[in-house]
Scaffold this motif. Sequence first.
Motif, PDB file in Angstrom:
ATOM      1  N   ARG A 156      77.769  20.277 117.078  1.00 53.72           N
ATOM      2  CA  ARG A 156      77.330  18.954 116.603  1.00 53.72           C
ATOM      3  C   ARG A 156      76.801  19.015 115.168  1.00 53.72           C
ATOM      4  O   ARG A 156      76.334  18.023 114.632  1.00 53.72           O
ATOM      5  N   LEU A 199      72.542  15.766 122.130  1.00 57.54           N
ATOM      6  CA  LEU A 199      73.794  16.450 121.790  1.00 57.54           C
ATOM      7  C   LEU A 199      75.021  15.718 122.328  1.00 57.54           C
ATOM      8  O   LEU A 199      76.153  16.181 122.143  1.00 57.54           O
ATOM      9  N   SER A 200      74.784  14.590 122.998  1.00 49.95           N
ATOM     10  CA  SER A 200      75.882  13.790 123.580  1.00 49.95           C
ATOM     11  C   SER A 200      76.782  14.628 124.483  1.00 49.95           C
ATOM     12  O   SER A 200      78.016  14.641 124.355  1.00 49.95           O
ATOM     13  N   CYS A 201      76.139  15.361 125.389  1.00 54.51           N
ATOM     14  CA  CYS A 201      76.889  16.188 126.332  1.00 54.51           C
ATOM     15  C   CYS A 201      76.228  16.104 127.696  1.00 54.51           C
ATOM     16  O   CYS A 201      75.155  15.502 127.852  1.00 54.51           O
TER      17      CYS A 201
END
Length: 209
Positions: A156, A199-201
């Motif tokens: 990221r 972290l958009s996970c």
Amino acid sequence: MQMIQDYACKSLRRIISTCFDYAMQDLELDPEEFIAAFCKSRYVKEIENRNQTFLCGMAGSEFCRLILNEASIPFNPVQYMPLDRRTQYWWAGDMIAYYQYHSGVSFAYIFSFVSITEILRMYTVYHEMSISQFMDRMDSLAKSHPSRLAEMRKRRQLSQSELAYASTVPVKTIQAYEQKRKDINKAEAVTVLKLADTLSCSTREILEI
């Protein structure tokens, strides 16, 4: 309870060692290709979740065929002839099954820090050693491998300080997880969620499982 666990581990080792031996020795499949299919298999996921009931009475070669059919990998279904052999493939399956059962991590995680090719190379040195020495070597490899949190943060393009600011998780805590001085698998759920959201996970993508 211990007797049941010992039996479950022994049964799992028998099936997976035969499965590996059948796939790589008899069917002559590419080890890396087979392991990729193995790790993705829903049957293997059941094993990781400690559900082995479906394996009752199943031979390792039969388990292998289930995985290959699921992955649509073509093969010539030759008969498995063990002949009391102990190939490097059989040994690799036995050791990996033991390590997975006692560590509780996923097979995919194991093969993220050591390839099947590397494990097969270990045979020459480790097949005459105690299983505890193999376990120590695997633990050492896992510890030296970059943490999933670090890999996801770099993907990221965030620094540790930037991740700390955005997630409100202290930078020292992030450093400890990335250096594996602290076990992120034992972190509070809210901490893992904050990091994953930033972290958009998924949480699974930063846990060491």
